[in-house]
Design a protein around this motif. Structure first.
Motif, PDB file in Angstrom:
ATOM      1  N   VAL A  11      -5.697  -9.707  -4.147  1.00  0.00           N
ATOM      2  CA  VAL A  11      -6.491  -9.287  -2.980  1.00  0.00           C
ATOM      3  C   VAL A  11      -7.378  -8.095  -3.326  1.00  0.00           C
ATOM      4  N   VAL A  12      -6.832  -7.124  -4.047  1.00  0.00           N
ATOM      5  CA  VAL A  12      -7.623  -5.940  -4.421  1.00  0.00           C
ATOM      6  C   VAL A  12      -8.752  -6.326  -5.366  1.00  0.00           C
ATOM      7  N   SER A  13      -8.485  -7.225  -6.318  1.00  0.00           N
ATOM      8  CA  SER A  13      -9.523  -7.624  -7.281  1.00  0.00           C
ATOM      9  C   SER A  13     -10.678  -8.366  -6.621  1.00  0.00           C
ATOM     10  N   GLN A  14     -10.432  -9.030  -5.500  1.00  0.00           N
ATOM     11  CA  GLN A  14     -11.490  -9.747  -4.789  1.00  0.00           C
ATOM     12  C   GLN A  14     -12.400  -8.811  -3.991  1.00  0.00           C
ATOM     13  N   ARG A  15     -11.962  -7.567  -3.803  1.00  0.00           N
ATOM     14  CA  ARG A  15     -12.761  -6.559  -3.092  1.00  0.00           C
ATOM     15  C   ARG A  15     -13.172  -7.039  -1.699  1.00  0.00           C
ATOM     16  N   VAL A  16     -12.201  -7.567  -0.994  1.00  0.00           N
ATOM     17  CA  VAL A  16     -12.478  -8.081   0.349  1.00  0.00           C
ATOM     18  C   VAL A  16     -12.019  -7.127   1.444  1.00  0.00           C
ATOM     19  N   LEU A  17     -11.208  -6.135   1.088  1.00  0.00           N
ATOM     20  CA  LEU A  17     -10.696  -5.201   2.086  1.00  0.00           C
ATOM     21  C   LEU A  17     -11.688  -4.065   2.293  1.00  0.00           C
ATOM     22  N   VAL A  18     -11.643  -3.466   3.462  1.00  0.00           N
ATOM     23  CA  VAL A  18     -12.588  -2.412   3.799  1.00  0.00           C
ATOM     24  C   VAL A  18     -11.828  -1.111   4.070  1.00  0.00           C
ATOM     25  N   GLY A  19     -12.568  -0.003   3.953  1.00  0.00           N
ATOM     26  CA  GLY A  19     -12.005   1.288   4.309  1.00  0.00           C
ATOM     27  C   GLY A  19     -10.848   1.676   3.412  1.00  0.00           C
ATOM     28  N   LEU A  20      -9.806   2.237   4.035  1.00  0.00           N
ATOM     29  CA  LEU A  20      -8.632   2.733   3.312  1.00  0.00           C
ATOM     30  C   LEU A  20      -7.607   1.655   3.029  1.00  0.00           C
ATOM     31  N   MET A  21      -7.904   0.410   3.407  1.00  0.00           N
ATOM     32  CA  MET A  21      -6.928  -0.653   3.194  1.00  0.00           C
ATOM     33  C   MET A  21      -6.661  -0.902   1.714  1.00  0.00           C
ATOM     34  N   THR A  22      -7.701  -0.838   0.890  1.00  0.00           N
ATOM     35  CA  THR A  22      -7.528  -1.111  -0.539  1.00  0.00           C
ATOM     36  C   THR A  22      -6.596  -0.097  -1.215  1.00  0.00           C
ATOM     37  N   PRO A  23      -6.844   1.222  -1.085  1.00  0.00           N
ATOM     38  CA  PRO A  23      -5.879   2.164  -1.707  1.00  0.00           C
ATOM     39  C   PRO A  23      -4.491   2.063  -1.108  1.00  0.00           C
ATOM     40  N   LEU A  24      -4.377   1.691   0.174  1.00  0.00           N
ATOM     41  CA  LEU A  24      -3.054   1.567   0.779  1.00  0.00           C
ATOM     42  C   LEU A  24      -2.298   0.378   0.194  1.00  0.00           C
ATOM     43  N   VAL A  25      -2.997  -0.719  -0.069  1.00  0.00           N
ATOM     44  CA  VAL A  25      -2.356  -1.878  -0.708  1.00  0.00           C
ATOM     45  C   VAL A  25      -1.928  -1.523  -2.130  1.00  0.00           C
ATOM     46  N   VAL A  26      -2.774  -0.804  -2.864  1.00  0.00           N
ATOM     47  CA  VAL A  26      -2.424  -0.397  -4.226  1.00  0.00           C
ATOM     48  C   VAL A  26      -1.189   0.503  -4.218  1.00  0.00           C
ATOM     49  N   LEU A  27      -1.169   1.475  -3.315  1.00  0.00           N
ATOM     50  CA  LEU A  27      -0.026   2.382  -3.223  1.00  0.00           C
ATOM     51  C   LEU A  27       1.254   1.615  -2.886  1.00  0.00           C
ATOM     52  N   THR A  28       1.155   0.643  -1.983  1.00  0.00           N
ATOM     53  CA  THR A  28       2.325  -0.161  -1.614  1.00  0.00           C
ATOM     54  C   THR A  28       2.841  -0.941  -2.814  1.00  0.00           C
ATOM     55  N   ALA A  29       1.926  -1.512  -3.597  1.00  0.00           N
ATOM     56  CA  ALA A  29       2.343  -2.268  -4.781  1.00  0.00           C
ATOM     57  C   ALA A  29       3.049  -1.368  -5.787  1.00  0.00           C
ATOM     58  N   VAL A  30       2.572  -0.141  -5.954  1.00  0.00           N
ATOM     59  CA  VAL A  30       3.212   0.797  -6.887  1.00  0.00           C
ATOM     60  C   VAL A  30       4.627   1.135  -6.415  1.00  0.00           C
ATOM     61  N   VAL A  31       4.772   1.426  -5.120  1.00  0.00           N
ATOM     62  CA  VAL A  31       6.086   1.773  -4.579  1.00  0.00           C
ATOM     63  C   VAL A  31       7.045   0.596  -4.709  1.00  0.00           C
ATOM     64  N   LEU A  32       6.558  -0.628  -4.455  1.00  0.00           N
ATOM     65  CA  LEU A  32       7.428  -1.802  -4.555  1.00  0.00           C
ATOM     66  C   LEU A  32       7.848  -2.054  -6.001  1.00  0.00           C
ATOM     67  N   THR A  33       6.960  -1.783  -6.937  1.00  0.00           N
ATOM     68  CA  THR A  33       7.340  -1.929  -8.347  1.00  0.00           C
ATOM     69  C   THR A  33       8.462  -0.953  -8.710  1.00  0.00           C
ATOM     70  N   ALA A  34       8.303   0.295  -8.267  1.00  0.00           N
ATOM     71  CA  ALA A  34       9.360   1.281  -8.523  1.00  0.00           C
ATOM     72  C   ALA A  34      10.655   0.886  -7.838  1.00  0.00           C
ATOM     73  N   LEU A  35      10.543   0.343  -6.632  1.00  0.00           N
ATOM     74  CA  LEU A  35      11.737  -0.090  -5.907  1.00  0.00           C
ATOM     75  C   LEU A  35      12.447  -1.211  -6.652  1.00  0.00           C
ATOM     76  N   GLY A  36      11.669  -2.161  -7.179  1.00  0.00           N
ATOM     77  CA  GLY A  36      12.283  -3.259  -7.928  1.00  0.00           C
ATOM     78  C   GLY A  36      13.018  -2.770  -9.156  1.00  0.00           C
ATOM     79  N   VAL A  37      12.434  -1.785  -9.841  1.00  0.00           N
ATOM     80  CA  VAL A  37      13.107  -1.230 -11.027  1.00  0.00           C
ATOM     81  C   VAL A  37      14.407  -0.553 -10.637  1.00  0.00           C
ATOM     82  N   VAL A  38      14.371   0.251  -9.552  1.00  0.00           N
ATOM     83  CA  VAL A  38      15.571   0.964  -9.117  1.00  0.00           C
ATOM     84  C   VAL A  38      16.659  -0.009  -8.680  1.00  0.00           C
TER      85      VAL A  38
END
Length: 465
Positions: free
Chosen positions: A163-190
């Motif tokens: 979704v982020v690579s398609q550049r379809v989101l507007v405003g702060l949605m893109t950094p919020l999706v990226v931040l969520t993906a980072v947190v979920l990756t850390a959660l999966g490791v933990v």
């Protein structure tokens, strides 16, 4: 359902901290699952096409994958049989395939990637993250469970990356999706390596912060939706009001023309030297126009019926002659399927326009049978004609020349009335002076029931009504 699956019922108040924390995670998971599903429903209502429905439901698909893995996992705590682990992996793979399949349509459906789509994706990611916390693993996570957790995290991160690579989101949605993906990756490791560590606490706090951000985004999205609904409702009300005003102005337009003819006709009836035959024709025209005016005011609509053009046009043009206009009629005795009131109104509009805008009281009406299905009625005047730059827009409502005294209503109304009877009204190519309008109307369909044979063997049309 998550609570009952884990404990066979809601744990009592005296439950341990671990149970209470698990219950909170279950409740929060349910909130985000519901948010993802509601966002998918709202997106589907906005974008009705099926392939777009899959795209807007990506967040719900991610939540469904995690939920379908979590429920069997907590229903059968460790140690688990190999068959159970294989079943969980199959469910995870099917979920991954569904999410990736839906996102393949995103490049061709970029219009669906609005704020509702972004909120649904965020809710689905958060639901999957909180559901990861509910999966019981025992003292140490086995390799198959680590693979399963990695599969779930892969689904979430891959969806966010696409979704982020398609550049379809507007405003702060893109950094919020990226931040969520980072947190979920850390959660999966933990979760995969083991809980109850300092990292577990940090990741849980980060997950809570991201969840609060998505709830705020959902609230803003809801407010924007309410504003859009209010704006749409106001636009519909305004459109309805404008339609009512247009309808009233169109009726007044025709009533003014009809009243002018009736006034002229009544004045002629006062002349003592008028012949009896002419007086009877005048009375017939006046009565017919009064009846048409009454139907117009009462909004009474009659269905299309076979109309004898010889009889109808003579009566219609009689009213124009009452206004002092010179009209020449060439007819072929054809019949059309139409409404007499609409035909009279269209011809009156064309005649009045010739006098008002063309500056001429002389016109020719000619009936030509184009083919077996269509009859053309051409109304030609010998006035100033229509400038080339105005010919493309004369049928638009409210359009008229700069020096025109009219309102730009008549031709739009005339074209609409002819279209309602299955015909068309067009401006013919300019030839010489003046202008020509062609009224094309369908000929009645003949049948054995409606065909009568005269004594001399000719076929005639039997009129009904």
């Amino acid at each position: 359902m998550l609570a009952w699956t884990s404990w066979g019922g809601v744990p009592p108040v005296s439950s341990t901290d671990a149970e209470a924390r698990t219950l909170v995670a279950a409740v929060v998971s349910c909130v985000f699952v519901a948010g993802a599903v509601l966002a998918a429903v709202m997106g589907c209502r906005r974008h009705a096409r099926a392939h777009e429905g899959w795209v807007v439901g990506v967040g719900a698909l991610i939540a469904a994958q995690a939920l379908l893995v979590t429920l069997p996992a907590i229903a059968n705590p460790p140690p688990r049989a190999t068959l159970e682990l294989v079943a969980l992996l199959v469910i995870g793979l099917v979920g991954l395939a569904s999410v990736m399949g839906a996102l393949t349509a995103l490049p061709g459906a970029r219009a669906v990637a609005d704020d509702v789509f972004a909120v649904g994706l965020g809710m689905g990611l958060l639901a999957a993250g909180h559901l990861l916390l509910l999966i019981p693993q025992g003292a140490a996570a086995s390799v198959p469970m680590q693979l399963l957790i990695g599969l779930l995290v892969l689904t979430q991160v891959a969806a966010a990356a696409i979704v982020v690579s398609q550049r379809v989101l507007v405003g702060l949605m893109t950094p919020l999706v990226v931040l969520t993906a980072v947190v979920l990756t850390a959660l999966g490791v933990v979760v995969g390596l083991g809980r109850d560590t300092a990292w577990d606490t940090l990741v849980s706090l980060a997950l809570a912060a991201v969840g609060a951000a998505w709830l705020a985004a959902a609230w803003q999205c809801l407010n924007r939706g309410v504003d859009r609904a209010a704006a749409r409702r106001d636009a519909e009300i305004t459109e309805a009001q404008q339609a009512t005003i247009r309808d009233q102005r169109e009726r007044m337009h025709e009533l003014r023309s009809t009243v002018a003819g009736l006034v002229n006709g009544s004045e002629l009836l006062d002349h003592a030297d008028i012949s009896l035959e002419a007086r009877l024709r005048l009375w017939e025209s006046v009565r017919r126009e009064l009846g048409r005016m009454q139907r117009l005011l009462s909004d009474e609509s009659r269905p299309a019926t076979p109309v004898d053009l010889d009889e109808a046009l003579v009566l219609i043009l009689e009213l124009q002659r009452l206004k002092g206009r010179q009209v020449e009629l060439h007819t072929t005795g054809d019949t059309v399927q139409a409404r007499y009131d609409s035909l009279a109104e269209v011809v009156n509009i064309l005649m009045d326009n010739a006098a008002t805008h063309g500056g001429t009281d002389s016109s020719v009406v000619e009936v030509v049978r184009r083919d077996e299905e269509t009859v053309d009625i051409t109304v030609t005047d010998f006035g100033r004609g229509i400038p080339e730059q105005e010919r493309q827009r004369i049928f638009e409502w409210g359009e008229h020349g700069d020096d025109s005294p009219g309102e730009g209503i008549g031709l739009h109304l005339a074209q609409r009335l002819v279209a309602q009877d299955g015909g068309s009204l067009r401006l013919a190519e300019a030839k010489g002076v003046g202008s020509s309008f062609v009224i094309s109307l369908p000929a009645p369909r003949t049948s054995t029931e409606n065909d009568l044979v005269d004594e001399d063997g000719h076929v005639s049309w039997r009129r009904s009504g």
